[in-house]
Design a protein around this motif. Structure first.
Motif, PDB file in Angstrom:
ATOM      1  N   HIS A  19       0.835  -1.209   0.000  1.00 21.16           N
ATOM      2  CA  HIS A  19       0.000   0.000   0.000  1.00 21.16           C
ATOM      3  C   HIS A  19       0.871   1.262   0.000  1.00 21.16           C
ATOM      4  O   HIS A  19       0.627   2.194  -0.785  1.00 21.16           O
ATOM      5  N   GLU A  20       1.868   1.264   0.872  1.00 18.65           N
ATOM      6  CA  GLU A  20       2.712   2.461   0.962  1.00 18.65           C
ATOM      7  C   GLU A  20       3.554   2.644  -0.298  1.00 18.65           C
ATOM      8  O   GLU A  20       3.803   3.771  -0.725  1.00 18.65           O
ATOM      9  N   MET A  21       4.003   1.531  -0.911  1.00 17.82           N
ATOM     10  CA  MET A  21       4.742   1.656  -2.168  1.00 17.82           C
ATOM     11  C   MET A  21       3.838   2.200  -3.276  1.00 17.82           C
ATOM     12  O   MET A  21       4.278   2.973  -4.126  1.00 17.82           O
ATOM     13  N   GLY A  22       2.568   1.815  -3.243  1.00 17.28           N
ATOM     14  CA  GLY A  22       1.636   2.330  -4.229  1.00 17.28           C
ATOM     15  C   GLY A  22       1.368   3.812  -4.034  1.00 17.28           C
ATOM     16  O   GLY A  22       1.167   4.549  -5.008  1.00 17.28           O
ATOM     17  N   ARG A  23       1.384   4.270  -2.804  1.00 16.39           N
ATOM     18  CA  ARG A  23       1.071   5.674  -2.528  1.00 16.39           C
ATOM     19  C   ARG A  23       2.090   6.616  -3.149  1.00 16.39           C
ATOM     20  O   ARG A  23       1.753   7.723  -3.573  1.00 16.39           O
ATOM     21  N   THR A  24       3.368   6.177  -3.201  1.00 17.44           N
ATOM     22  CA  THR A  24       4.389   7.032  -3.825  1.00 17.44           C
ATOM     23  C   THR A  24       4.846   6.482  -5.171  1.00 17.44           C
ATOM     24  O   THR A  24       5.820   6.969  -5.738  1.00 17.44           O
ATOM     25  N   LEU A  25       4.182   5.421  -5.661  1.00 17.10           N
ATOM     26  CA  LEU A  25       4.516   4.795  -6.946  1.00 17.10           C
ATOM     27  C   LEU A  25       5.955   4.288  -6.975  1.00 17.10           C
ATOM     28  O   LEU A  25       6.637   4.364  -8.011  1.00 17.10           O
ATOM     29  N   ALA A  26       6.428   3.779  -5.843  1.00 15.82           N
ATOM     30  CA  ALA A  26       7.801   3.263  -5.763  1.00 15.82           C
ATOM     31  C   ALA A  26       7.954   2.072  -6.715  1.00 15.82           C
ATOM     32  O   ALA A  26       7.157   1.133  -6.681  1.00 15.82           O
ATOM     33  N   SER A  27       8.986   2.114  -7.532  1.00 19.80           N
ATOM     34  CA  SER A  27       9.231   1.044  -8.513  1.00 19.80           C
ATOM     35  C   SER A  27      10.215   0.043  -7.916  1.00 19.80           C
ATOM     36  O   SER A  27      11.419   0.303  -7.833  1.00 19.80           O
ATOM     37  N   THR A  28       9.706  -1.114  -7.485  1.00 19.23           N
ATOM     38  CA  THR A  28      10.544  -2.138  -6.856  1.00 19.23           C
ATOM     39  C   THR A  28      10.068  -3.522  -7.312  1.00 19.23           C
ATOM     40  O   THR A  28       8.935  -3.669  -7.769  1.00 19.23           O
ATOM     41  N   PRO A  29      10.904  -4.551  -7.123  1.00 16.13           N
ATOM     42  CA  PRO A  29      10.475  -5.923  -7.440  1.00 16.13           C
ATOM     43  C   PRO A  29       9.791  -6.609  -6.269  1.00 16.13           C
ATOM     44  O   PRO A  29       9.837  -7.829  -6.150  1.00 16.13           O
ATOM     45  N   PHE A  30       9.161  -5.838  -5.384  1.00 19.26           N
ATOM     46  CA  PHE A  30       8.572  -6.399  -4.162  1.00 19.26           C
ATOM     47  C   PHE A  30       7.532  -7.486  -4.471  1.00 19.26           C
ATOM     48  O   PHE A  30       7.579  -8.576  -3.896  1.00 19.26           O
ATOM     49  N   LEU A  31       6.598  -7.214  -5.373  1.00 15.71           N
ATOM     50  CA  LEU A  31       5.539  -8.197  -5.651  1.00 15.71           C
ATOM     51  C   LEU A  31       6.098  -9.459  -6.302  1.00 15.71           C
ATOM     52  O   LEU A  31       5.746 -10.578  -5.926  1.00 15.71           O
ATOM     53  N   SER A  32       6.959  -9.276  -7.302  1.00 16.97           N
ATOM     54  CA  SER A  32       7.479 -10.435  -8.038  1.00 16.97           C
ATOM     55  C   SER A  32       8.350 -11.325  -7.158  1.00 16.97           C
ATOM     56  O   SER A  32       8.226 -12.556  -7.186  1.00 16.97           O
ATOM     57  N   SER A  33       9.236 -10.693  -6.396  1.00 18.64           N
ATOM     58  CA  SER A  33      10.222 -11.469  -5.630  1.00 18.64           C
ATOM     59  C   SER A  33       9.745 -11.777  -4.220  1.00 18.64           C
ATOM     60  O   SER A  33       9.696 -12.947  -3.817  1.00 18.64           O
ATOM     61  N   ALA A  34       9.406 -10.748  -3.456  1.00 15.67           N
ATOM     62  CA  ALA A  34       9.131 -10.931  -2.034  1.00 15.67           C
ATOM     63  C   ALA A  34       7.760 -11.529  -1.752  1.00 15.67           C
ATOM     64  O   ALA A  34       7.531 -12.063  -0.655  1.00 15.67           O
ATOM     65  N   VAL A  35       6.849 -11.431  -2.710  1.00 16.54           N
ATOM     66  CA  VAL A  35       5.500 -11.965  -2.485  1.00 16.54           C
ATOM     67  C   VAL A  35       5.267 -13.239  -3.320  1.00 16.54           C
ATOM     68  O   VAL A  35       5.062 -14.328  -2.768  1.00 16.54           O
ATOM     69  N   ILE A  36       5.322 -13.126  -4.647  1.00 20.57           N
ATOM     70  CA  ILE A  36       4.970 -14.272  -5.501  1.00 20.57           C
ATOM     71  C   ILE A  36       6.022 -15.381  -5.404  1.00 20.57           C
ATOM     72  O   ILE A  36       5.688 -16.540  -5.127  1.00 20.57           O
ATOM     73  N   ALA A  37       7.283 -15.034  -5.629  1.00 24.65           N
ATOM     74  CA  ALA A  37       8.329 -16.066  -5.591  1.00 24.65           C
ATOM     75  C   ALA A  37       8.442 -16.695  -4.206  1.00 24.65           C
ATOM     76  O   ALA A  37       8.559 -17.922  -4.075  1.00 24.65           O
ATOM     77  N   VAL A  38       8.392 -15.873  -3.176  1.00 24.43           N
ATOM     78  CA  VAL A  38       8.519 -16.412  -1.819  1.00 24.43           C
ATOM     79  C   VAL A  38       7.355 -17.341  -1.478  1.00 24.43           C
ATOM     80  O   VAL A  38       7.548 -18.394  -0.838  1.00 24.43           O
TER      81      VAL A  38
END
Length: 371
Positions: free
Chosen positions: A77-96
């Motif tokens: 949510h917080e990354m979306g608020r500032t449009l932070a471009s990171t691999p959080f979803l791909s790596s830290a959520v889906i892959a994990v």
């Protein structure tokens, strides 16, 4: 029934994330990345990993903090608020989520590498313009004790820089998930131009050799481990979209208070007040749906489909409303590149398609409710 109020730990995590991102990754950081031709800042991702965010779903014995999907949603949510471009979803959520299901020392080592920022992953499942993993046609033909993969994937988010790829292909036994290094012979990655200035790639697989060790889970049974990971990603993406909506709303609210017409702030006009109040209500209801999805994923992941699809559908609708109202209430400047609202609109459009659009998830909800 689980609570839809943040726990003390979740609230502290969200507050610390907001403070960090406001300083380290404001919207102008995305603009700088775009203007410099980059879609991702490795230095920012390393700082995020050092704070433990990449390990939010990783067990403590593998170097994570294991706070769960609801907490992952707070960060998204917080990354979306500032449009932070990171691999959080791909790596830290889906892959994990996939690696946790697999278990074993190899998965534990991979999760530790994700938590530290040494490895990034990308999920290669899309082959057409709509999300449909069960319709995968990419082939994985048996060759001795291994496989030979051939086919094309598109819209591979973070696929341009990821160290490893999670690839869905069809064997004679059915859909199978492979984990491959992105530099394996026969793999060609081509950057896709994305309107949200984020990374995505087209990936061609030409007679790519894979061994039995490259198979995650059982041959022909990919969806058993992929479905929970997709739902974890969909819930986190919904959370990111809710942050996006909140960010766009904050920007719009500030403009309503600042911009004057006829000597009055335009926010004093009743018609605009009603529209702003309606948008705020939609954002709050959507936030509850997203937190509920996180709670269900943490408590009963095998029964999460309804909660997750409801959250993704609502988040898509709310984000679209937020950016449309934002552009309209800003008047002409809302459409200019100099103003940040356009970045929110573009990210909302791409997020709406990734991991299933509104129609896909609405259909899931309708089917599960017997409509």
């Amino acid at each position: 029934m689980s609570t839809l109020v943040k726990t003390e730990d979740e609230a502290m995590l969200a507050d610390s994330a907001r403070g960090f991102l406001d300083d380290a990754a404001p919207v102008r950081a995305l603009r700088d990345l775009r203007d410099s031709g980059r879609a991702y800042d490795p230095a920012l991702w390393k700082r995020i990993c050092d704070m433990g965010w990449a390990g939010v779903l990783i067990p403590e014995e593998a170097g994570g903090v294991d706070m769960g999907h609801a907490a992952a949603g707070m960060l998204a949510h917080e990354m979306g608020r500032t449009l932070a471009s990171t691999p959080f979803l791909s790596s830290a959520v889906i892959a994990v989520t996939i690696l946790r299901r697999i278990g074993g020392e190899r998965a534990k080592s991979a999760m530790a590498a994700i938590a530290s920022g040494e490895l990034t992953y990308a999920l290669a499942i899309d082959e057409a313009h709509k999300f449909a993993p069960e319709a995968t046609t990419m082939s994985a033909e048996r060759q001795g004790n291994g496989f030979r993969l051939s086919g094309d994937k598109c819209f591979v988010v973070d696929g341009g820089f990821a160290d490893r790829l999670l690839v869905l292909a069809r064997t004679e036994s059915g859909l199978t998930l492979f984990e491959l290094p992105s530099d394996r012979t026969g793999i060609t990655r081509t950057a896709q131009d994305m309107i949200d200035s984020r990374d995505a790639a087209r990936i061609a697989f030409e007679d790519v050799e894979a061994t039995g060790d490259d198979v995650l889970g059982q041959v022909g049974d990919a969806m058993t481990i992929l479905k929970p990971a997709l739902e974890a990603g969909q819930a986190a993406l919904a959370a990111e979209m809710s942050g996006l909506a909140a960010g766009a709303f904050d920007m719009t609210l500030g403009y309503l208070k600042e911009r004057k017409q006829f000597g009055q702030p335009i926010g004093s006009f009743q018609a605009l007040q009603h529209r702003a109040a309606h948008l705020w209500c939609e954002i709050e209801v959507t936030a509850s749906a997203i937190l509920n999805a996180g709670r269900v994923l943490d408590g009963n992941p095998d029964e999460a489909t309804l909660a997750v699809s409801l959250a993704k559908a609502r988040a898509t609708s709310t984000a679209q409303l937020a950016v449309m109202e934002g552009v309209q209430m800003h008047g002409g400047i809302g459409m200019t590149d100099e103003y940040d609202m356009g970045f929110y609109m573009k990210r909302a459009r791409v997020s709406a398609e990734w991991l299933g659009d509104y129609g896909y998830h609405a259909e899931q909800v309708a089917a599960l409710r017997g409509i």
